[in-house]
Scaffold this motif. Structure first.
Motif, PDB file in Angstrom:
ATOM      1  N   HIS A  95      -0.233   1.060  -5.361  1.00  0.00           N
ATOM      2  CA  HIS A  95      -0.388   2.435  -5.833  1.00  0.00           C
ATOM      3  C   HIS A  95       0.374   2.704  -7.140  1.00  0.00           C
ATOM      4  CE1 HIS A  95      -1.570   2.929  -1.590  1.00  0.00           C
ATOM      5  NE2 HIS A  95      -2.183   4.028  -1.973  1.00  0.00           N
ATOM      6  N   LEU A  96       1.107   1.717  -7.623  1.00  0.00           N
ATOM      7  CA  LEU A  96       1.901   1.901  -8.840  1.00  0.00           C
ATOM      8  C   LEU A  96       1.168   1.357 -10.055  1.00  0.00           C
ATOM      9  CD1 LEU A  96       5.416   0.873  -7.447  1.00  0.00           C
ATOM     10  CD2 LEU A  96       4.488   3.197  -7.737  1.00  0.00           C
ATOM     11  N   SER A  97       1.422   1.989 -11.208  1.00  0.00           N
ATOM     12  CA  SER A  97       0.769   1.600 -12.460  1.00  0.00           C
ATOM     13  C   SER A  97       1.818   1.333 -13.542  1.00  0.00           C
ATOM     14  CB  SER A  97      -0.171   2.717 -12.932  1.00  0.00           C
ATOM     15  OG  SER A  97      -1.152   2.997 -11.947  1.00  0.00           O
ATOM     16  N   PRO A  98       1.461   0.549 -14.561  1.00  0.00           N
ATOM     17  CA  PRO A  98       2.434   0.185 -15.601  1.00  0.00           C
ATOM     18  C   PRO A  98       3.025   1.371 -16.350  1.00  0.00           C
ATOM     19  CG  PRO A  98       0.536  -1.271 -15.685  1.00  0.00           C
ATOM     20  CD  PRO A  98       0.180  -0.186 -14.718  1.00  0.00           C
ATOM     21  N   GLN A  99       2.341   2.507 -16.392  1.00  0.00           N
ATOM     22  CA  GLN A  99       2.850   3.672 -17.122  1.00  0.00           C
ATOM     23  C   GLN A  99       3.678   4.609 -16.239  1.00  0.00           C
ATOM     24  OE1 GLN A  99      -0.287   3.152 -16.310  1.00  0.00           O
ATOM     25  NE2 GLN A  99      -1.206   5.021 -15.457  1.00  0.00           N
ATOM     26  N   ASP A 100       3.833   4.298 -14.971  1.00  0.00           N
ATOM     27  CA  ASP A 100       4.471   5.219 -14.029  1.00  0.00           C
ATOM     28  C   ASP A 100       5.983   5.337 -14.232  1.00  0.00           C
ATOM     29  OD1 ASP A 100       2.095   5.836 -12.815  1.00  0.00           O
ATOM     30  OD2 ASP A 100       2.450   4.656 -11.000  1.00  0.00           O
ATOM     31  N   ARG A 101       6.462   6.560 -14.018  1.00  0.00           N
ATOM     32  CA  ARG A 101       7.897   6.846 -13.910  1.00  0.00           C
ATOM     33  C   ARG A 101       8.186   7.158 -12.448  1.00  0.00           C
ATOM     34  NH1 ARG A 101       9.344  11.217 -15.539  1.00  0.00           N
ATOM     35  NH2 ARG A 101      11.541  10.780 -15.903  1.00  0.00           N
ATOM     36  N   VAL A 102       9.201   6.488 -11.910  1.00  0.00           N
ATOM     37  CA  VAL A 102       9.460   6.534 -10.478  1.00  0.00           C
ATOM     38  C   VAL A 102      10.905   6.958 -10.221  1.00  0.00           C
ATOM     39  CG1 VAL A 102       9.521   5.153  -8.354  1.00  0.00           C
ATOM     40  CG2 VAL A 102       7.769   4.698 -10.087  1.00  0.00           C
ATOM     41  N   LEU A 103      11.099   7.707  -9.145  1.00  0.00           N
ATOM     42  CA  LEU A 103      12.433   8.035  -8.649  1.00  0.00           C
ATOM     43  C   LEU A 103      12.578   7.469  -7.252  1.00  0.00           C
ATOM     44  CD1 LEU A 103      15.173   9.603  -8.675  1.00  0.00           C
ATOM     45  CD2 LEU A 103      13.907  11.551  -7.708  1.00  0.00           C
ATOM     46  N   GLU A 104      13.672   6.749  -7.007  1.00  0.00           N
ATOM     47  CA  GLU A 104      14.020   6.360  -5.645  1.00  0.00           C
ATOM     48  C   GLU A 104      15.371   6.947  -5.310  1.00  0.00           C
ATOM     49  OE1 GLU A 104      14.672   2.643  -2.549  1.00  0.00           O
ATOM     50  OE2 GLU A 104      14.398   2.169  -4.683  1.00  0.00           O
ATOM     51  N   PHE A 105      15.437   7.763  -4.258  1.00  0.00           N
ATOM     52  CA  PHE A 105      16.741   8.283  -3.840  1.00  0.00           C
ATOM     53  C   PHE A 105      17.170   7.610  -2.543  1.00  0.00           C
ATOM     54  CE2 PHE A 105      13.736  11.283  -1.916  1.00  0.00           C
ATOM     55  CZ  PHE A 105      14.268  11.583  -0.672  1.00  0.00           C
ATOM     56  N   GLY A 106      18.496   7.444  -2.404  1.00  0.00           N
ATOM     57  CA  GLY A 106      19.020   6.628  -1.311  1.00  0.00           C
ATOM     58  C   GLY A 106      18.648   5.175  -1.513  1.00  0.00           C
ATOM     59  N   CYS A 107      18.810   4.678  -2.738  1.00  0.00           N
ATOM     60  CA  CYS A 107      18.299   3.347  -3.116  1.00  0.00           C
ATOM     61  C   CYS A 107      19.141   2.206  -2.578  1.00  0.00           C
ATOM     62  CB  CYS A 107      18.176   3.239  -4.633  1.00  0.00           C
ATOM     63  SG  CYS A 107      19.759   3.184  -5.515  1.00  0.00           S
ATOM     64  N   GLY A 108      20.335   2.499  -2.049  1.00  0.00           N
ATOM     65  CA  GLY A 108      21.173   1.432  -1.520  1.00  0.00           C
ATOM     66  C   GLY A 108      21.555   0.417  -2.577  1.00  0.00           C
ATOM     67  N   THR A 109      21.410  -0.859  -2.266  1.00  0.00           N
ATOM     68  CA  THR A 109      21.801  -1.920  -3.205  1.00  0.00           C
ATOM     69  C   THR A 109      20.698  -2.274  -4.194  1.00  0.00           C
ATOM     70  OG1 THR A 109      21.146  -3.657  -1.642  1.00  0.00           O
ATOM     71  CG2 THR A 109      23.423  -2.887  -1.531  1.00  0.00           C
ATOM     72  N   GLY A 110      19.646  -1.476  -4.229  1.00  0.00           N
ATOM     73  CA  GLY A 110      18.671  -1.592  -5.311  1.00  0.00           C
ATOM     74  C   GLY A 110      17.557  -2.602  -5.140  1.00  0.00           C
ATOM     75  N   THR A 111      17.480  -3.259  -3.988  1.00  0.00           N
ATOM     76  CA  THR A 111      16.487  -4.323  -3.812  1.00  0.00           C
ATOM     77  C   THR A 111      15.061  -3.831  -4.046  1.00  0.00           C
ATOM     78  OG1 THR A 111      17.908  -5.481  -2.239  1.00  0.00           O
ATOM     79  CG2 THR A 111      15.564  -6.036  -2.206  1.00  0.00           C
ATOM     80  N   THR A 112      14.699  -2.723  -3.412  1.00  0.00           N
ATOM     81  CA  THR A 112      13.328  -2.222  -3.524  1.00  0.00           C
ATOM     82  C   THR A 112      12.995  -1.806  -4.950  1.00  0.00           C
ATOM     83  OG1 THR A 112      13.324  -1.503  -1.216  1.00  0.00           O
ATOM     84  CG2 THR A 112      11.709  -0.478  -2.677  1.00  0.00           C
ATOM     85  N   ALA A 113      13.914  -1.095  -5.594  1.00  0.00           N
ATOM     86  CA  ALA A 113      13.682  -0.665  -6.970  1.00  0.00           C
ATOM     87  C   ALA A 113      13.488  -1.865  -7.894  1.00  0.00           C
ATOM     88  CB  ALA A 113      14.846   0.193  -7.457  1.00  0.00           C
ATOM     89  N   LEU A 114      14.291  -2.897  -7.717  1.00  0.00           N
ATOM     90  CA  LEU A 114      14.205  -4.069  -8.585  1.00  0.00           C
ATOM     91  C   LEU A 114      12.904  -4.841  -8.351  1.00  0.00           C
ATOM     92  CD1 LEU A 114      17.919  -5.229  -8.374  1.00  0.00           C
ATOM     93  CD2 LEU A 114      16.781  -4.191 -10.345  1.00  0.00           C
ATOM     94  N   ILE A 115      12.411  -4.852  -7.126  1.00  0.00           N
ATOM     95  CA  ILE A 115      11.136  -5.520  -6.844  1.00  0.00           C
ATOM     96  C   ILE A 115       9.987  -4.784  -7.529  1.00  0.00           C
ATOM     97  CG2 ILE A 115       9.455  -5.982  -5.011  1.00  0.00           C
ATOM     98  CD1 ILE A 115      11.864  -6.678  -3.204  1.00  0.00           C
ATOM     99  N   HIS A 116      10.028  -3.448  -7.509  1.00  0.00           N
ATOM    100  CA  HIS A 116       8.942  -2.667  -8.097  1.00  0.00           C
ATOM    101  C   HIS A 116       9.060  -2.526  -9.621  1.00  0.00           C
ATOM    102  CE1 HIS A 116       7.125  -1.730  -4.347  1.00  0.00           C
ATOM    103  NE2 HIS A 116       8.088  -0.958  -3.893  1.00  0.00           N
ATOM    104  N   ALA A 117      10.209  -2.799 -10.175  1.00  0.00           N
ATOM    105  CA  ALA A 117      10.455  -2.566 -11.601  1.00  0.00           C
ATOM    106  C   ALA A 117       9.419  -3.210 -12.527  1.00  0.00           C
ATOM    107  CB  ALA A 117      11.860  -3.025 -11.971  1.00  0.00           C
ATOM    108  N   PRO A 118       8.992  -4.460 -12.304  1.00  0.00           N
ATOM    109  CA  PRO A 118       8.024  -5.067 -13.227  1.00  0.00           C
ATOM    110  C   PRO A 118       6.659  -4.386 -13.231  1.00  0.00           C
ATOM    111  CG  PRO A 118       9.153  -6.751 -11.928  1.00  0.00           C
ATOM    112  CD  PRO A 118       9.463  -5.432 -11.300  1.00  0.00           C
TER     113      PRO A 118
END
Length: 207
Positions: free
Chosen positions: A37-60
């Motif tokens: 559901h994510l696209s290269p132009q998307d801006r995303v917010l993750e709250f309660g991100c913990g140690t960042g694993t999920t955010a870093l996986i989705h970053a590319p």
């Protein structure tokens, strides 16, 4: 109450970071569904991100991610991981969600992620209102939430009440879906593994 939640998670951060995911197959399934559901132009917010694993996986897969947590130690670990991995489009910040600024009109996020956090917030309705205000019309809200059943729904909240654990909100998937819908979201997908207590929901801001 004996536990200060940020202090609790600061103390737990390093051991939490070393702990393997309890249900790796379910975690990967949720990652895969989210990424579709994510696209290269998307801006995303993750709250309660913990140690960042999920955010870093989705970053590319996206343009930018703001990833926040009220635990400074969790954010320190996330920043270390981002540096090691050479990922530069994730902004890790120490902040509670209710202190993070709501974007002005026209600059809202395309997606908001709340993974393993809604059962820990003090005011679920205020949190869902804030999620909707942070999303553009048609934006997506992804959440994975602990839904307690059986003896767990009595024992675990009791440990929070006496201060041995952070307070945990007793939710069922049905109640959670109802609350999300009541705050202006349309449910696009809901899923729960055969074993485990988490409910994964994708909801769209209907505007």
């Amino acid at each position: 109450m004996f536990i200060n939640p940020p202090r609790f998670w600061n103390l737990m951060a390093r051991s939490y970071a070393r702990r393997p995911v309890q249900n790796q197959a379910a975690y990967e399934y949720k990652l895969n569904i989210t990424s579709r559901h994510l696209s290269p132009q998307d801006r995303v917010l993750e709250f309660g991100c913990g140690t960042g694993t999920t955010a870093l996986i989705h970053a590319p897969k996206v343009a930018h991610i703001d990833a926040i947590d009220y635990s400074s130690e969790m954010i320190s670990i996330a920043q270390e991981k981002a540096k090691v991995q050479g990922i530069k489009n994730v902004n890790f910040e120490v902040s509670a969600f209710d202190c993070w600024p709501i974007p002005v009109s026209g600059q809202q996020y395309d997606a908001v992620l709340a993974m393993s956090i809604l059962h820990l917030v003090l005011d679920l309705d205020a949190t869902l209102d804030r999620v909707r205000s942070s999303l553009k019309e048609g934006g997506l809200f992804f959440s994975s939430t602990v839904c307690l059943e059986g003896l767990e729904k009595f024992v675990i909240p009791a440990l929070g009440t006496i201060g041995l654990l952070p307070k945990i909100r007793v939710l069922t998937q049905e109640i959670l879906v109802e609350r999300v819908q009541a705050h202006g979201f349309e449910i696009e997908q809901k899923w729960r593994p055969e074993t485990g207590s988490t409910a994964f929901i994708i909801a769209r801001n209907s505007g």
